[in-house]
Design a protein around this motif. Structure first.
Motif, PDB file in Angstrom:
ATOM      1  N   LEU A   1      -5.304   3.471  -4.119  1.00  0.00           N
ATOM      2  CA  LEU A   1      -4.563   2.878  -5.241  1.00  0.00           C
ATOM      3  C   LEU A   1      -5.259   1.615  -5.743  1.00  0.00           C
ATOM      4  O   LEU A   1      -5.375   1.407  -6.961  1.00  0.00           O
TER       5      LEU A   1
ATOM      6  N   ALA B   1      -8.389   2.657  -7.591  1.00  0.00           N
ATOM      7  CA  ALA B   1      -8.044   3.217  -8.900  1.00  0.00           C
ATOM      8  C   ALA B   1      -7.622   2.120  -9.879  1.00  0.00           C
ATOM      9  O   ALA B   1      -7.827   2.259 -11.095  1.00  0.00           O
ATOM     10  N   GLY B   2      -7.111   1.034  -9.362  1.00  0.00           N
ATOM     11  CA  GLY B   2      -6.654  -0.048 -10.211  1.00  0.00           C
ATOM     12  C   GLY B   2      -7.768  -0.830 -10.900  1.00  0.00           C
ATOM     13  O   GLY B   2      -7.506  -1.567 -11.851  1.00  0.00           O
TER      14      GLY B   2
ATOM     15  N   ASN C   1      -0.665  -3.650 -14.157  1.00  0.00           N
ATOM     16  CA  ASN C   1      -1.513  -2.608 -13.597  1.00  0.00           C
ATOM     17  C   ASN C   1      -0.700  -1.862 -12.528  1.00  0.00           C
ATOM     18  O   ASN C   1      -0.483  -2.369 -11.420  1.00  0.00           O
ATOM     19  N   GLY C   2      -0.242  -0.682 -12.886  1.00  0.00           N
ATOM     20  CA  GLY C   2       0.601   0.112 -11.991  1.00  0.00           C
ATOM     21  C   GLY C   2      -0.075   0.513 -10.697  1.00  0.00           C
ATOM     22  O   GLY C   2       0.572   0.614  -9.642  1.00  0.00           O
ATOM     23  N   TRP C   3      -1.383   0.771 -10.756  1.00  0.00           N
ATOM     24  CA  TRP C   3      -2.128   1.147  -9.548  1.00  0.00           C
ATOM     25  C   TRP C   3      -2.100   0.010  -8.524  1.00  0.00           C
ATOM     26  O   TRP C   3      -1.839   0.234  -7.340  1.00  0.00           O
ATOM     27  N   LEU C   4      -2.392  -1.197  -9.009  1.00  0.00           N
ATOM     28  CA  LEU C   4      -2.405  -2.346  -8.098  1.00  0.00           C
ATOM     29  C   LEU C   4      -1.001  -2.674  -7.609  1.00  0.00           C
ATOM     30  O   LEU C   4      -0.819  -3.052  -6.447  1.00  0.00           O
TER      31      LEU C   4
ATOM     32  N   ALA D   1      -1.798  -7.446 -10.043  1.00  0.00           N
ATOM     33  CA  ALA D   1      -1.256  -6.407 -10.924  1.00  0.00           C
ATOM     34  C   ALA D   1      -0.619  -7.005 -12.164  1.00  0.00           C
ATOM     35  O   ALA D   1      -0.542  -6.349 -13.210  1.00  0.00           O
TER      36      ALA D   1
ATOM     37  N   ALA E   1       1.427  -0.529  -7.147  1.00  0.00           N
ATOM     38  CA  ALA E   1       1.758   0.479  -6.131  1.00  0.00           C
ATOM     39  C   ALA E   1       1.015   0.205  -4.825  1.00  0.00           C
ATOM     40  O   ALA E   1       1.601   0.275  -3.738  1.00  0.00           O
ATOM     41  N   GLY E   2      -0.277  -0.096  -4.926  1.00  0.00           N
ATOM     42  CA  GLY E   2      -1.055  -0.393  -3.721  1.00  0.00           C
ATOM     43  C   GLY E   2      -0.551  -1.636  -3.011  1.00  0.00           C
ATOM     44  O   GLY E   2      -0.424  -1.652  -1.776  1.00  0.00           O
TER      45      GLY E   2
END
Length: 124
Positions: free
Chosen positions: A118, A121-122, A2-5, A66, A7-8
């Motif tokens: 982020l 969004a994840g 999960n790219g959002w998680l 993630a 990144a966050g």
């Protein structure tokens, strides 16, 4: 992944490191050298490091989540909510201080708010 998680979590972890290094120099050392009484001074010192630990654990948790096929949505939303609350606290304190260019005087919200977004969004 999960790219959002990811990144966050990465941003939260970097924020923890900034908090530890830059905050130690700019906030903690002046606090410890102040004339504030010993108990409140040491209490604030402890609270400072509580925040560092919270930022770090939250970031590492988001990174770990993630890597899972499905994230633990309630936990992610909790982390997002508390980063949103942290950002709101800094914005309110900053805007009420009556400073010129207040949003740049205490810029912590600029790192905290994106972590909330982020993480949120994840799981959406």
């Amino acid at each position: 992944m999960n790219g959002w998680l990811l990144a966050g979590g990465s941003l939260a972890t970097v924020t923890a490191l900034i908090h530890l290094v830059v905050g130690e120099r700019d906030v903690v050392r002046p606090l410890l050298g102040s004339s504030l009484q010993a108990e409140p001074r040491r209490t604030l010192h402890g609270v400072w490091h509580f925040a560092t630990v919270d930022l770090l654990f939250s970031g590492l948790t988001l990174i770990a989540l993630a890597t899972r096929p499905t994230a633990n949505a309630p936990l992610v939303l909790f982390i997002a909510a508390h980063f949103l609350a942290y950002a709101a606290v800094f914005l309110v304190i900053t805007l009420r201080a009556g400073w010129s260019r207040p949003l740049l005087r205490l810029p912590q919200w600029m790192l905290l708010l994106p972590v909330a977004a982020l993480a949120g969004a994840g799981v959406l």
